[in-house]
Design an enzyme around this catalytic site. Structure first.
Site, PDB file in Angstrom:
ATOM      1  N   GLU A  23     -42.580  53.483  27.062  1.00  0.00           N
ATOM      2  CA  GLU A  23     -41.566  52.555  27.579  1.00  0.00           C
ATOM      3  C   GLU A  23     -40.392  53.416  28.005  1.00  0.00           C
ATOM      4  O   GLU A  23     -39.684  53.978  27.182  1.00  0.00           O
ATOM      5  CB  GLU A  23     -41.165  51.543  26.504  1.00  0.00           C
ATOM      6  CG  GLU A  23     -40.488  50.302  27.081  1.00  0.00           C
ATOM      7  CD  GLU A  23     -38.988  50.451  27.236  1.00  0.00           C
ATOM      8  OE1 GLU A  23     -38.560  51.055  28.254  1.00  0.00           O
ATOM      9  OE2 GLU A  23     -38.256  49.981  26.366  1.00  0.00           O
TER      10      GLU A  23
ATOM     11  N   CYS B 246     -32.424  49.104  28.444  1.00  0.00           N
ATOM     12  CA  CYS B 246     -33.312  49.321  29.587  1.00  0.00           C
ATOM     13  C   CYS B 246     -33.580  48.044  30.370  1.00  0.00           C
ATOM     14  O   CYS B 246     -34.101  48.103  31.489  1.00  0.00           O
ATOM     15  CB  CYS B 246     -34.620  49.946  29.127  1.00  0.00           C
ATOM     16  SG  CYS B 246     -35.375  49.115  27.722  1.00  0.00           S
TER      17      CYS B 246
END
EC number: 1.2.1.19
Length: 474
Positions: free
Chosen positions: A246, A280
């Protein structure tokens, strides 16, 4: 503050070089912690490998009970964890306690339940005289690398599914923000068998590399930057390890003319700047249709200007500092480069805050163009850009014209358009008329350079298993 590491069920001191851990709200050193040595990394992995022989064969019920106990002790020590997170990360204390701790507890409780629901396909006869079954088995030792923006939350996302599936874990939190992970080590050691959870401390080069490259590690899970992901994938390629990545994002926020502007302003004020923008999935790349562009910029600028930066222990603080001096300089440089284009206008913010700590003013930039670096590159700070667009086709192309593919949102009252645009967006998650909402039952993960693999949900649990076929002749 608990500063020892967990290796094979024992709290031990590192044998390597000492590293300072800072309070980003003041710039002061909180303490120094010794890194683990290469020998200690090896010992942790070998302890996990030895523990896997038994832990991997435990029942889902037994694993669930351990996860539930861990959830309970985190909840009982919620104030302690929140204070550590606030001091080490600069998060507003009320946000850490009220927002993050309940979500962290829920992650462990969700995967405790999910562990008991993970099944292979029922047995069947696909060849005469033979019965086949599909098993989902744990892989073995998982090396997990957690980031500095949500240290305890990301530790939970790494540990819970891996342990629920029957793996053993060696976790390395960021050397910038290790304190909550080390506190977790203290509490977990009396819940799980020795070696099932190991928690280390150190930098990527000195600890991360020998950990992820260890021959007995079967899987590496990372939440971090694209550069770190590229390095780990390259570093582990020769051993063909499974990797789970990720790697950040640059979320497009598509606002059509018919959107509820007040809802957009409220949403971006919250979801673009939460955790000082160090997220994010932050709502940081706005595309506003030209009919509402000027109104949105004006209203959003006024709203962002009211955001309060301040001391993490102040109940009125909405934004704390950035995580480190180095990151403050990166964010500042990105905004200065945007200013230098000549066509980007600073609506509010755009500068470091005077005084101690690593504070950057909440910033809104208008007039950004599709090819500008501020639109294309992740800033990871309290900085939001706004770009005008003409029509649906153009904005979908612009939104997808990005190396990232983690999160996105669409703001419109047209249900058909919402479905149509959502179906075309190349992002792991698309929200409609909201942003940033996460639940343990739904998967979180990206596409393109944002990585692959899912956190949370049953899909996340499956990522920590291997599918096996067993055939019995009779």
């Amino acid at each position: 503050m608990q500063h020892k590491l967990l290796i094979n069920g024992e709290l031990v001191s590192g044998e390597g070089e000492k590293q300072p851990v800072y309070n980003p709200a003041t710039g002061d050193v909180l303490l120094e912690i010794a890194e683990v040595s290469a020998e200690q990394v090896d010992a942790a992995v070998r302890a996990a490998d030895a523990a896997f022989a038994e832990w991997g064969q435990t029942t889902p019920k037994a694993r669930a009970e351990c996860l539930l106990k861990l959830a309970d002790v985190i909840e009982e020590n919620g104030q302690v964890f929140a204070e550590l997170e606030s001091r080490n990360c600069g998060k507003p204390l009320h946000s850490a306690f009220n927002d993050e701790i309940p979500a962290i507890v829920d992650v462990f409780r969700f995967f405790a339940g999910a562990a008991r629901c993970l099944n292979g396909l029922a047995a069947g006869e696909y060849l005469e005289g033979h019965t086949s079954m599909i098993r989902r088995d744990p892989l073995g030792v998982v090396a997990s690398i957690a980031p500095w923006n949500y240290p305890l939350m990301m530790a939970a996302w790494k540990l819970a599914p891996a342990l629920a599936a029957g793996n053993c874990v060696v976790l390395k939190p960021s050397e910038i923000t290790p304190l909550t992970a080390l506190k977790l080590a203290e509490l977990a050691k009396d819940i799980f068998p020795a070696g099932v959870i190991n928690i280390l401390f150190g930098r990527g080069k000195t600890v991360g590399d020998p950990l992820t490259g260890h021959p007995k590690v079967r899987m590496v899970s990372l939440t971090g930057s694209i550069a770190t992901g590229e390095h780990i994938i390259s570093h582990t390629a020769s051993s063909i390890k499974r990797t789970h990545m990720e790697l950040g994002g640059k979320a497009p926020v598509i606002v059509f003319d018919d959107a509820d502007i007040e809802a957009v302003v409220e949403g971006v004020r919250t979801f673009g700047y939460y955790n000082a923008g160090q997220d994010c999935t932050a709502a940081c790349r706005i595309y506003a249709q030209k009919g509402i562009y000027d109104t949105l910029v004006e209203k959003l600028g006024a709203a962002v200007a009211t955001l309060k930066s301040g001391a993490p222990d102040d109940e009125s603080t909405e934004l704390g500092p950035l995580s480190s001096l180095a990151h403050l300089e990166r964010v500042s440089k990105a905004v200065e480069e945007a200013k230098a284009t000549g066509h980007i206008k600073v609506i509010t913010g755009g500068e470091k805050r005077k005084g101690n700590g690593y504070y950057y003013a909440p910033t809104l930039l208008a007039g950004a163009l599709q090819d500008d670096a501020i639109v294309q590159k992740e800033v990871f700070g309290p900085v939001v850009s706004v770009t005008p667009f003409d029509n649906e086709e153009q904005v979908v192309n612009w939104a997808n014209d990005s190396q990232y593919g983690l999160a996105s949102s669409v703001w419109t009252k047209d249900v058909g358009r919402a479905h149509r645009v959502s179906a075309r967006l190349q992002y792991g998650c698309t929200w409609v008329n909201t942003h940033f909402m996460l639940v343990s039952e739904m998967p979180h993960g990206g596409q393109k350079l944002s990585g692959y693999g899912k956190d949370m949900s049953l899909y996340g649990l499956e990522d920590y298993t291997v599918v096996r076929h067993v055939m019995v002749k009779h």
